[in-house]
Design a protein around this motif. Structure first.
Motif, PDB file in Angstrom:
ATOM      1  N   ALA A   1      38.045  40.333  44.425  1.00 53.13           N
ATOM      2  CA  ALA A   1      37.604  40.471  43.039  1.00 53.13           C
ATOM      3  C   ALA A   1      38.425  41.492  42.256  1.00 53.13           C
ATOM      4  O   ALA A   1      38.792  41.254  41.103  1.00 53.13           O
ATOM      5  CB  ALA A   1      36.120  40.855  43.011  1.00 53.13           C
ATOM      6  N   GLN A   2      38.717  42.636  42.875  1.00 52.64           N
ATOM      7  CA  GLN A   2      39.501  43.651  42.176  1.00 52.64           C
ATOM      8  C   GLN A   2      40.867  43.113  41.787  1.00 52.64           C
ATOM      9  O   GLN A   2      41.354  43.329  40.673  1.00 52.64           O
ATOM     10  CB  GLN A   2      39.678  44.892  43.070  1.00 52.64           C
TER      11      GLN A   2
ATOM     12  N   GLU B   1      42.273  42.634  37.958  1.00 56.29           N
ATOM     13  CA  GLU B   1      43.444  43.395  37.512  1.00 56.29           C
ATOM     14  C   GLU B   1      44.640  42.505  37.161  1.00 56.29           C
ATOM     15  O   GLU B   1      45.424  42.828  36.261  1.00 56.29           O
ATOM     16  CB  GLU B   1      43.854  44.394  38.604  1.00 56.29           C
ATOM     17  N   HIS B   2      44.804  41.376  37.894  1.00 57.00           N
ATOM     18  CA  HIS B   2      46.020  40.572  37.732  1.00 57.00           C
ATOM     19  C   HIS B   2      45.803  39.205  37.095  1.00 57.00           C
ATOM     20  O   HIS B   2      46.753  38.619  36.579  1.00 57.00           O
ATOM     21  CB  HIS B   2      46.697  40.377  39.103  1.00 57.00           C
ATOM     22  N   ARG B   3      44.568  38.673  37.154  1.00 52.23           N
ATOM     23  CA  ARG B   3      44.303  37.351  36.598  1.00 52.23           C
ATOM     24  C   ARG B   3      42.992  37.338  35.818  1.00 52.23           C
ATOM     25  O   ARG B   3      42.174  36.440  35.981  1.00 52.23           O
ATOM     26  CB  ARG B   3      44.256  36.295  37.719  1.00 52.23           C
ATOM     27  N   SER B   4      42.825  38.329  34.958  1.00 56.92           N
ATOM     28  CA  SER B   4      41.594  38.381  34.171  1.00 56.92           C
ATOM     29  C   SER B   4      41.481  37.188  33.234  1.00 56.92           C
ATOM     30  O   SER B   4      40.389  36.865  32.760  1.00 56.92           O
ATOM     31  CB  SER B   4      41.528  39.690  33.376  1.00 56.92           C
ATOM     32  N   ASP B   5      42.621  36.511  32.983  1.00 53.05           N
ATOM     33  CA  ASP B   5      42.600  35.328  32.118  1.00 53.05           C
ATOM     34  C   ASP B   5      41.705  34.219  32.684  1.00 53.05           C
ATOM     35  O   ASP B   5      41.195  33.376  31.936  1.00 53.05           O
ATOM     36  CB  ASP B   5      44.017  34.789  31.927  1.00 53.05           C
ATOM     37  N   LEU B   6      41.525  34.226  34.011  1.00 50.09           N
ATOM     38  CA  LEU B   6      40.675  33.210  34.639  1.00 50.09           C
ATOM     39  C   LEU B   6      39.217  33.339  34.217  1.00 50.09           C
ATOM     40  O   LEU B   6      38.434  32.393  34.368  1.00 50.09           O
ATOM     41  CB  LEU B   6      40.775  33.303  36.159  1.00 50.09           C
ATOM     42  N   PHE B   7      38.848  34.513  33.710  1.00 51.23           N
ATOM     43  CA  PHE B   7      37.453  34.775  33.346  1.00 51.23           C
ATOM     44  C   PHE B   7      37.280  34.957  31.838  1.00 51.23           C
ATOM     45  O   PHE B   7      36.275  35.508  31.389  1.00 51.23           O
ATOM     46  CB  PHE B   7      36.954  36.011  34.092  1.00 51.23           C
ATOM     47  N   GLU B   8      38.238  34.476  31.079  1.00 53.14           N
ATOM     48  CA  GLU B   8      38.161  34.600  29.631  1.00 53.14           C
ATOM     49  C   GLU B   8      36.908  33.893  29.108  1.00 53.14           C
ATOM     50  O   GLU B   8      36.630  32.743  29.447  1.00 53.14           O
ATOM     51  CB  GLU B   8      39.407  33.998  28.981  1.00 53.14           C
TER      52      GLU B   8
ATOM     53  N   ALA C   1      29.381  52.650  39.740  1.00 50.32           N
ATOM     54  CA  ALA C   1      28.004  52.167  39.708  1.00 50.32           C
ATOM     55  C   ALA C   1      27.855  51.153  38.581  1.00 50.32           C
ATOM     56  O   ALA C   1      28.625  51.159  37.613  1.00 50.32           O
ATOM     57  CB  ALA C   1      27.047  53.338  39.502  1.00 50.32           C
ATOM     58  N   VAL C   2      26.875  50.266  38.710  1.00 56.60           N
ATOM     59  CA  VAL C   2      26.656  49.205  37.724  1.00 56.60           C
ATOM     60  C   VAL C   2      25.164  49.149  37.406  1.00 56.60           C
ATOM     61  O   VAL C   2      24.327  49.223  38.309  1.00 56.60           O
ATOM     62  CB  VAL C   2      27.121  47.829  38.273  1.00 56.60           C
TER      63      VAL C   2
ATOM     64  N   THR D   1      33.730  45.640  34.950  1.00 56.16           N
ATOM     65  CA  THR D   1      34.818  46.271  34.185  1.00 56.16           C
ATOM     66  C   THR D   1      35.370  45.349  33.107  1.00 56.16           C
ATOM     67  O   THR D   1      36.053  45.810  32.192  1.00 56.16           O
ATOM     68  CB  THR D   1      35.965  46.714  35.119  1.00 56.16           C
ATOM     69  N   LEU D   2      35.086  44.045  33.199  1.00 61.31           N
ATOM     70  CA  LEU D   2      35.484  43.094  32.163  1.00 61.31           C
ATOM     71  C   LEU D   2      34.398  42.925  31.104  1.00 61.31           C
ATOM     72  O   LEU D   2      34.505  42.065  30.227  1.00 61.31           O
ATOM     73  CB  LEU D   2      35.808  41.730  32.787  1.00 61.31           C
TER      74      LEU D   2
END
Length: 301
Positions: free
Chosen positions: A23-24, A28-35, A210-211, A252-253
């Motif tokens: 997930a990290q 960090e590298h493919r946040s576009d997948l979760f747009e 923490a979340v 974080t997104l």
């Protein structure tokens, strides 16, 4: 039935090691997948506990921060037969003992407060506001889980020093498992530094935040409805998990994160004690129930 929104299914690796390769990495590298993703639903929530013959399904709305920390002490090496006043092993051992014996302050977060209130409404078990921790201890296995969410914790897990019985090493190392409450990280680290003292250094091996997500809104309503459809006696409550999940990365997104992997468990099963335990398991019937509820939820949320 077609879900009313687009769904992204992510099958992730490495969660048990902090998610650096799962997930990290994706965040960090493919946040576009979760747009466009506004919420994330993952593990360790939606399972049932039976209290006073009432079935309560706990939905994870918060989790403590996770930090695996390496400690290191340095000293003067030498022969084990001499008088020695600067022994790295002694310095480290004393610091680790201080950490392991320390009791962090009591802090009751909104998620825990809601859990306590809902528990009282559904089961009639009242946990006094002036003794939340004591009240939780009376809840049996449930109390062990919930009791870990009102204080930060730090537990020594690994020690490493020396290579020979009669040689005093120049360094000694330890690893401790840190779990800190939402909003408590800075205060937690100040206490840790005071306990370590000036002769022991620290560094993060893994460090995840923490979340905490408000327990409200259409997604929570959809979870409750899906459970009620397949278990008319279902009651829901939010809870904070003392461990960690991939929610730490997705939060974080800006996503609202919940743990919802439904299981209807036998009343006498101490589910939480099976986590990472011998013969870790769930009943097949519980798993089948969960797939039906999750299918219902995903089609309606």
């Amino acid at each position: 039935v077609v879900p009313p929104r687009d769904l992204v299914f992510a099958f992730l690796a490495d969660e048990e090691a902090g998610g650096a390769l799962g997930a990290q990495w994706l965040v960090e590298h493919r946040s576009d997948l979760f747009e466009g993703c506004t919420e994330a639903v993952g593990e360790v929530g939606g399972y049932s506990l039976t209290v006073n013959e009432q079935r309560l399904y706990l939905i994870q709305a918060a989790e403590k921060g996770l930090g695996w920390m390496r400690l290191r002490a340095r000293g003067v090496p030498g022969h084990g037969s001499f008088l020695h006043e600067d022994n790295a092993v002694t310095t480290l051992a004393e610091a680790v003992a201080r950490l392991g014996n320390h009791r962090f302050p009591l802090v009751v977060h909104d998620t825990v407060r809601q859990f306590v209130a809902r528990l009282g409404e559904v089961t009639g078990l009242e946990i006094p506001h002036d003794d939340v921790e004591g009240g939780m201890r009376k809840l049996g296995p449930l109390g062990r889980l919930a009791g870990a969410t009102v204080r930060d914790t730090i537990n020594p897990t690994m020690l490493k020093a020396g290579y020979k019985a009669n040689v005093i090493p120049s360094t000694a190392e330890a690893v401790v498992d840190c779990r800190f409450l939402p909003g408590r990280e800075e205060a937690f680290l100040r206490e840790v530094d005071e306990l370590l003292g000036p002769d022991v250094t620290r560094e993060w091996v893994t460090h995840l935040p923490a979340v905490e997500t408000p327990f409200e809104g259409p997604l929570v309503e959809a979870m409750a409805a899906a459970l009620a459809r397949h278990d008319p006696d279902a009651h829901i409550a939010p809870y904070m998990m003392p461990g960690g999940t991939d929610a730490k990365s997705f939060a974080t997104l800006g996503m609202l994160c919940f743990g919802f992997a439904p299981l209807r468990l036998p009343p006498d099963l101490d589910f939480a004690s099976l986590f990472h335990g011998i013969d870790e398991r769930v009943p097949v019937d519980a798993l089948k129930f969960g797939t039906r509820v999750l299918d219902e939820f995903l089609r309606s949320c």
